[in-house]
Design a protein around this motif. Sequence first.
Motif, PDB file in Angstrom:
ATOM      1  N   ARG A  10      46.290  30.611   4.448  1.00 59.58           N
ATOM      2  CA  ARG A  10      44.903  30.829   4.031  1.00 59.58           C
ATOM      3  C   ARG A  10      43.922  30.532   5.176  1.00 59.58           C
ATOM      4  NH1 ARG A  10      43.013  30.057  -1.629  1.00 59.58           N
ATOM      5  NH2 ARG A  10      40.788  30.384  -1.487  1.00 59.58           N
ATOM      6  N   GLU A  11      44.169  29.494   5.946  1.00 58.03           N
ATOM      7  CA  GLU A  11      43.298  29.124   7.052  1.00 58.03           C
ATOM      8  C   GLU A  11      43.322  30.175   8.157  1.00 58.03           C
ATOM      9  OE1 GLU A  11      45.727  26.956   5.926  1.00 58.03           O
ATOM     10  OE2 GLU A  11      44.384  25.788   4.647  1.00 58.03           O
ATOM     11  N   ASN A  12      44.519  30.656   8.492  1.00 60.71           N
ATOM     12  CA  ASN A  12      44.634  31.663   9.557  1.00 60.71           C
ATOM     13  C   ASN A  12      43.985  32.985   9.150  1.00 60.71           C
ATOM     14  OD1 ASN A  12      45.936  29.873  11.212  1.00 60.71           O
ATOM     15  ND2 ASN A  12      47.998  30.648  10.787  1.00 60.71           N
ATOM     16  N   SER A  14      41.474  33.292   7.073  1.00 64.06           N
ATOM     17  CA  SER A  14      40.025  33.032   7.134  1.00 64.06           C
ATOM     18  C   SER A  14      39.530  33.075   8.577  1.00 64.06           C
ATOM     19  CB  SER A  14      39.695  31.673   6.529  1.00 64.06           C
ATOM     20  OG  SER A  14      40.013  31.649   5.164  1.00 64.06           O
TER      21      SER A  14
END
Length: 170
Positions: A10-12, A14
């Motif tokens: 999810r972070e990558n 985003s």
Amino acid sequence: MNTICSLLTRENISLVIAVIGFILSVYNFVHEKMQNRMKINITYKNHFIAEHDHKSITISLAFENLVKNPISISRIYLCVDDKKYDFYWIPQFVLRATQQTNGQVIDEINVHSIPLPFTIEGYGVVGGFFFTKAPQSIYTLESANTSLLVYSNKGIKKYPILMNNTSREG
């Protein structure tokens, strides 16, 4: 395959979306600046210097807007060598044309200089006569280093012109 799945967090995702958004906003900013800049073509037709005082200069010019956004011209200076002459903002009388039949005037046209400021619509043209007056007599502009200094809502720009077509007043 495991490496690819570990990158799809999810972070990558985003981070990738944020980077793409930043690149698109920079592109849009640069594109808007390029579209909104002052890009005009100035066509010189001729000029004449008044015979009675050799100070009044009337120049026939056409300003063509080469971009889609309107451009407002607020001031124009005629630069002759190291001197600047401000074009008049009040329309000045240039010439009168009449049509006569049997000695009777049936049509009369009075031509005045273009008032400043003026607006050129997107991809439009404004042309006509522009008037300025020098403090001292000017007999010729053909051998002088001449240019126009144009002030607009898009900035200030200098346009060299070759004033090689003198008309005589008569």
